[in-house]
Design a protein around this motif. Structure first.
Motif, short mmCIF file in Angstrom:
data_model
loop_
_atom_site.label_atom_id
_atom_site.label_comp_id
_atom_site.label_asym_id
_atom_site.label_seq_id
_atom_site.Cartn_x
_atom_site.Cartn_y
_atom_site.Cartn_z
N VAL A 26 0.89 -1.15 0.00
CA VAL A 26 0.00 0.00 0.00
C VAL A 26 0.92 1.20 0.00
O VAL A 26 1.83 1.28 0.82
N PHE A 27 0.74 2.10 -0.95
CA PHE A 27 1.65 3.22 -1.10
C PHE A 27 1.14 4.45 -0.39
O PHE A 27 -0.05 4.67 -0.27
N ASP A 28 2.09 5.28 0.07
CA ASP A 28 1.70 6.54 0.67
C ASP A 28 1.50 7.57 -0.43
O ASP A 28 1.49 7.25 -1.62
N ASP A 29 1.36 8.83 -0.04
CA ASP A 29 1.01 9.86 -0.99
C ASP A 29 2.13 10.25 -1.94
O ASP A 29 1.92 11.03 -2.85
N ILE A 30 3.34 9.73 -1.76
CA ILE A 30 4.41 10.03 -2.71
C ILE A 30 4.89 8.78 -3.43
O ILE A 30 5.92 8.77 -4.07
N GLY A 31 4.15 7.72 -3.29
CA GLY A 31 4.50 6.50 -4.00
C GLY A 31 5.53 5.64 -3.30
O GLY A 31 6.01 4.67 -3.86
N CYS A 115 -1.24 14.59 1.02
CA CYS A 115 -0.37 15.14 -0.02
C CYS A 115 -0.34 14.20 -1.21
O CYS A 115 -0.51 12.99 -1.05
N THR A 116 -0.09 14.78 -2.37
CA THR A 116 0.05 13.97 -3.57
C THR A 116 1.10 14.62 -4.47
O THR A 116 1.22 15.85 -4.50
N PRO A 117 1.88 13.83 -5.18
CA PRO A 117 2.89 14.41 -6.07
C PRO A 117 2.24 15.30 -7.14
O PRO A 117 1.13 15.02 -7.60
N VAL A 118 2.94 16.37 -7.51
CA VAL A 118 2.38 17.29 -8.50
C VAL A 118 2.20 16.61 -9.86
O VAL A 118 1.36 17.05 -10.65
N SER A 140 9.36 17.89 -0.76
CA SER A 140 9.54 16.80 0.20
C SER A 140 10.63 15.88 -0.31
O SER A 140 11.17 16.09 -1.41
N HIS A 141 10.93 14.85 0.43
CA HIS A 141 11.98 13.91 0.03
C HIS A 141 11.65 13.22 -1.29
O HIS A 141 12.52 12.74 -1.98
N GLY A 142 10.38 13.19 -1.67
CA GLY A 142 9.97 12.55 -2.92
C GLY A 142 9.80 13.53 -4.07
O GLY A 142 9.39 13.14 -5.15
N GLY A 143 10.08 14.83 -3.84
CA GLY A 143 9.90 15.84 -4.87
C GLY A 143 8.80 16.82 -4.49
O GLY A 143 8.41 16.91 -3.33
N GLU A 144 8.29 17.53 -5.47
CA GLU A 144 7.22 18.49 -5.22
C GLU A 144 5.90 17.77 -4.99
O GLU A 144 5.58 16.81 -5.69
#
Length: 156
Positions: A26-31, A115-118, A140-144
């Motif tokens: 199950v992935f979080d909001d940044i994958g 949150c979700t990636p742009v 964030s650590h995963g990008g914008e």
């Protein structure tokens, strides 16, 4: 379908449902992997979650929502929202959000945040269609990523 609090004993059934859906996590909001869907990983997440609910039908998991209130208790982060792909469009997410909101309201939480990636327009549209409003963009650590919020009472 019924929505109920997730329990550590749900671990194997949830792991199997996610696996049958062709997913490994199950992935979080940044994958990034949020919930290890091994039996141990799910059991630990369900045991430690402040706010974790499961949708099931005929004893089989169809969705999961996991949230954690902030330290001040006025807002909560929606950490995971998973719906079995075969149940997309059947109001599983709506049911999970409603139950999650009811629990958070009992705890005097006013706002749900996620949150979700742009670069994921489908995720942005999903949250907008479920009552969330874009607040800001942040790094964030995963990008914008885009921060969305919704009042808890919007789901009740």
């Amino acid at each position: 379908m019924r929505v109920r609090p997730a329990r550590p004993a749900d671990a194997e059934a949830l792991r199997a449902a996610v696996s049958r859906a062709g997913e490994a996590t199950v992935f979080d909001d940044i994958g990034a992997p949020l919930l290890d869907v091994s039996e141990v990983g799910v059991r630990e997440a369900a045991a430690s979650a402040d706010c974790c609910f499961l949708v099931e039908e005929d004893g089989q998991p169809m969705g999961l929502a996991l949230a954690h209130p902030d330290e001040d208790g006025k807002a909560a982060e929606l950490l995971a929202l998973w719906v079995h792909p075969e149940r997309a469009g059947e109001d599983v997410a709506k049911r999970l959000l409603k139950r999650l909101a009811a629990h958070l309201a009992e705890e005097d939480v006013d706002v749900v945040r996620t949150c979700t990636p742009v670069d994921q327009p489908s995720a942005r549209e999903f949250f907008r269609s479920h009552g969330f409003h874009q607040q800001r963009t942040q790094s964030s650590h995963g990008g914008e990523e885009i921060v969305f919020t919704a009042p808890v009472d919007a789901f009740l």
